[in-house]
Motif scaffolding. Structure first.
Motif, PDB file in Angstrom:
ATOM      1  N   VAL A   7     -17.163  11.364  -9.234  1.00 33.05           N
ATOM      2  CA  VAL A   7     -17.588  10.246 -10.079  1.00 33.05           C
ATOM      3  C   VAL A   7     -16.419   9.275 -10.266  1.00 33.05           C
ATOM      4  O   VAL A   7     -16.087   8.872 -11.396  1.00 33.05           O
ATOM      5  CB  VAL A   7     -18.119  10.736 -11.442  1.00 33.05           C
ATOM      6  N   ALA A   8     -15.764   8.945  -9.159  1.00 34.60           N
ATOM      7  CA  ALA A   8     -14.611   8.055  -9.197  1.00 34.60           C
ATOM      8  C   ALA A   8     -15.055   6.607  -9.334  1.00 34.60           C
ATOM      9  O   ALA A   8     -16.122   6.220  -8.864  1.00 34.60           O
ATOM     10  CB  ALA A   8     -13.783   8.225  -7.922  1.00 34.60           C
ATOM     11  N   GLY A   9     -14.202   5.832  -9.993  1.00 33.37           N
ATOM     12  CA  GLY A   9     -14.508   4.409 -10.150  1.00 33.37           C
ATOM     13  C   GLY A   9     -14.068   3.581  -8.961  1.00 33.37           C
ATOM     14  O   GLY A   9     -14.337   2.378  -8.909  1.00 33.37           O
ATOM     15  N   GLY A  10     -13.380   4.197  -8.007  1.00 34.69           N
ATOM     16  CA  GLY A  10     -12.893   3.477  -6.825  1.00 34.69           C
ATOM     17  C   GLY A  10     -11.820   4.289  -6.127  1.00 34.69           C
ATOM     18  O   GLY A  10     -11.720   5.505  -6.319  1.00 34.69           O
ATOM     19  N   ALA A  11     -11.008   3.624  -5.339  1.00 33.18           N
ATOM     20  CA  ALA A  11      -9.972   4.309  -4.571  1.00 33.18           C
ATOM     21  C   ALA A  11      -8.684   3.496  -4.574  1.00 33.18           C
ATOM     22  O   ALA A  11      -8.687   2.296  -4.854  1.00 33.18           O
ATOM     23  CB  ALA A  11     -10.447   4.552  -3.140  1.00 33.18           C
ATOM     24  N   VAL A  12      -7.591   4.183  -4.258  1.00 36.26           N
ATOM     25  CA  VAL A  12      -6.262   3.558  -4.190  1.00 36.26           C
ATOM     26  C   VAL A  12      -5.580   4.041  -2.924  1.00 36.26           C
ATOM     27  O   VAL A  12      -5.635   5.233  -2.590  1.00 36.26           O
ATOM     28  CB  VAL A  12      -5.399   3.937  -5.417  1.00 36.26           C
ATOM     29  N   THR A  13      -4.915   3.111  -2.223  1.00 33.94           N
ATOM     30  CA  THR A  13      -4.171   3.498  -1.027  1.00 33.94           C
ATOM     31  C   THR A  13      -2.977   2.581  -0.855  1.00 33.94           C
ATOM     32  O   THR A  13      -2.717   1.689  -1.676  1.00 33.94           O
ATOM     33  CB  THR A  13      -5.083   3.487   0.214  1.00 33.94           C
ATOM     34  N   THR A  14      -2.225   2.772   0.240  1.00 32.28           N
ATOM     35  CA  THR A  14      -1.018   1.988   0.508  1.00 32.28           C
ATOM     36  C   THR A  14      -1.320   0.828   1.457  1.00 32.28           C
ATOM     37  O   THR A  14      -2.359   0.794   2.108  1.00 32.28           O
ATOM     38  CB  THR A  14       0.077   2.864   1.136  1.00 32.28           C
ATOM     39  N   GLU A  15      -0.349  -0.074   1.569  1.00 26.26           N
ATOM     40  CA  GLU A  15      -0.513  -1.209   2.490  1.00 26.26           C
ATOM     41  C   GLU A  15      -0.584  -0.740   3.943  1.00 26.26           C
ATOM     42  O   GLU A  15      -1.330  -1.302   4.745  1.00 26.26           O
ATOM     43  CB  GLU A  15       0.648  -2.180   2.320  1.00 26.26           C
ATOM     44  N   LYS A  16       0.208   0.273   4.289  1.00 23.50           N
ATOM     45  CA  LYS A  16       0.168   0.763   5.665  1.00 23.50           C
ATOM     46  C   LYS A  16      -1.192   1.363   5.988  1.00 23.50           C
ATOM     47  O   LYS A  16      -1.732   1.166   7.081  1.00 23.50           O
ATOM     48  CB  LYS A  16       1.278   1.800   5.903  1.00 23.50           C
ATOM     49  N   ASP A  17      -1.779   2.085   5.029  1.00 23.81           N
ATOM     50  CA  ASP A  17      -3.110   2.648   5.240  1.00 23.81           C
ATOM     51  C   ASP A  17      -4.159   1.550   5.358  1.00 23.81           C
ATOM     52  O   ASP A  17      -5.114   1.689   6.122  1.00 23.81           O
ATOM     53  CB  ASP A  17      -3.456   3.601   4.098  1.00 23.81           C
ATOM     54  N   ALA A  18      -3.969   0.459   4.616  1.00 25.62           N
ATOM     55  CA  ALA A  18      -4.912  -0.653   4.708  1.00 25.62           C
ATOM     56  C   ALA A  18      -4.926  -1.229   6.123  1.00 25.62           C
ATOM     57  O   ALA A  18      -5.981  -1.612   6.644  1.00 25.62           O
ATOM     58  CB  ALA A  18      -4.557  -1.733   3.700  1.00 25.62           C
TER      59      ALA A  18
END
Length: 314
Positions: free
Chosen positions: A260-271
């Motif tokens: 039930v996450a509100g979204g996600a977070v990642t790094t610029e390299k992963d983007a």
């Protein structure tokens, strides 16, 4: 030290000795070469430091390009990075550098050939050699090496992560103490010591995020998020330079739903490595790395003076 690490260390030592005695000769470029490297296999912050150094040079009006091997690319030979291109063409880190710095980035297995290509197109300007400490086939006017606390107690490949012994720091002109590294842990008594602070710039973080990344030391990213009072509901880690597939994205969406996450977070390299899947994972916060060099003006002055001195002596 196990047998394989001993053999590896011996081979690296012989190769360095051949270069030190000019039995193997390094190619030279017309423009000054500044190498940014490290001792370990990933995770010391070379790419953020290249971008930091690039911004400091741009602030002084110094034109430069970046030379990179282009780790992870499928192409061969020398190529000018198209910022709109894909990781398999140029590598994720060269793409990130090209997009952030907006300067020419040239990839090539042979960095000397890449530098000559750069000079044929842009003239003999400064060259930043990304991940260049072990690439001794290209001569440089200034060698910068980043070290972390983990390096001090590490072992040579394949038993550990070190690509060279700590004694190799004697070749460096400036040693960058990253991640809280202590000068007392390294044989660098007479070296220029630079200190950097590395952090993140968290913005528009969704509530209860799933954190995912494919970088060398993913737990450091999680620790930085927690230090910014961002607590993930779940984590998903991949190998460094991971190229995301449709299956990966589907599993991340399932994980978000399950938690039930509100979204996600990642790094610029992963983007960069997510490519067209970025919009599928929205809301998604891409968190940039922020690196600061202590007494940056003095450090750059010293570097430029040393480069000028060596160019005049050449």
């Amino acid at each position: 030290m196990n047998t394989l690490s001993a053999i590896y260390g011996g081979l690296v030592g012989v190769r360095n000795l051949l270069y030190d005695r000019n039995i193997l000769r390094a190619g030279r470029l017309q423009g000054a070469v500044v190498s940014v490297g490290n001792l370990s296999a990933g995770g010391s912050g070379k790419t953020p430091f290249v971008m930091l150094l690039g911004e400091l040079l741009k602030a002084r009006g110094i034109k430069f390009d970046v030379l990179s091997r282009g780790y992870g690319r499928k192409s061969k030979g020398v190529h000018l990075v198209d910022p709109a291109g894909l990781p398999h063409e140029f590598g994720d880190e060269p793409l990130l550098i090209a997009r952030k710095l907006q300067v020419p980035v040239i990839v090539g297995e042979d960095r000397c050939a890449a530098g000559r290509f750069a000079e044929s197109k842009f003239g003999p300007q400064f060259h930043l050699l990304d991940d260049g400490f072990q690439h001794r086939a290209l001569a440089r006017e200034f060698d910068i090496v980043l070290v972390t606390p983990q390096d001090a107690g590490d072992r040579l490949l394949p038993e550990g992560r070190l690509r060279e012994r700590l004694s190799s720091l004697q070749r460096a002109d400036a040693v960058v103490l990253a991640g809280g590294a202590s000068a007392e842990s390294f044989p660098i008594e007479e070296k220029m010591l630079w200190r950097v602070r590395r952090g993140i710039v968290p913005k528009n973080i969704p509530p209860r995020p799933v954190v995912f990344c494919g970088i060398a030391r993913p737990q450091n990213f999680v620790l930085q998020l927690r230090a910014a009072n961002i607590e993930p509901v779940a984590e998903a880690f991949y190998r460094d330079h991971h190229a995301y597939s449709e299956k990966d994205v589907r599993e991340l969406l399932q994980l978000k739903q399950k938690c039930v996450a509100g979204g996600a977070v990642t790094t610029e390299k992963d983007a960069v490595n997510l490519r067209g899947y970025l919009s599928v994972l929205e809301p998604l916060a891409v968190v940039p790395v922020k690196m600061e060099l202590s007494d940056a003006a003095s450090a750059i002055d010293t570097m430029l003076h040393k480069i000028d001195e060596r160019k005049r002596q050449a």
